[in-house]
Design a protein around this motif. Structure first.
Motif: not given
Length: 148
Positions: A42-68
């Motif tokens: 929950n802390e990681d999801v709450e730490a998401l902010e609009l404007g973050m780069t893909k790299r920042q999101v990947r380091s916070l949440l890891g790789s997505p389940s689906v990346s089309s």
């Protein structure tokens, strides 16, 4: 009736009784919790902010389940959790990017408490003593610490 045929009948009856007993006990077989997909804290999801780069999101949440490859600006993080053979609870977090920056977030990961995250929190109880590594245990023994 010969002795061999009586023994064969008894063995067949025992085999039949054993197989009936095993199939009757099928409903008391232990079933474990099943978790699949991305487990997001929950802390990681709450730490998401609009404007973050893909790299920042990947380091916070890891790789997505689906990346089309057809929707490179949409990432989906999915998780299913089934408690001991019960109905699975599905979690989804969809992130949309525009020009490499996080533009929108949607999904039920944002709406309700994550069961998977609750299970992780229970396993990581702050009041419990952490498990020590082997080196610190050896140094305590050498210094006459708690183990002696």
């Amino acid at each position: 009736m010969s002795e061999a045929s009586k023994t064969l009948i008894v063995l067949r009856a025992l085999a039949l009784a054993g197989s009936l007993l095993v199939t009757a006990c099928g409903s008391i077989v232990y079933k474990q919790n099943i978790q699949q997909g991305n487990v997001l804290d929950n802390e990681d999801v709450e730490a998401l902010e609009l404007g973050m780069t893909k790299r920042q999101v990947r380091s916070l949440l890891g790789s997505p389940s689906v990346s089309s490859p057809f929707h490179q600006d949409r990432w989906d993080y999915m998780n299913t959790y089934s408690a001991r053979g019960g109905e699975p609870t599905k979690r989804l977090l969809t992130l949309e990017f525009e020009e490499g920056a996080l533009a929108s977030m949607s999904g039920n990961y944002l709406e309700e408490e994550s069961i998977a995250s609750e299970a992780l929190d229970e396993l990581q109880d702050a009041e419990e003593t952490p498990i020590q590594d082997l080196e610190s245990l050896r140094s305590e023994d050498d210094q006459g610490g708690p183990g002696t």
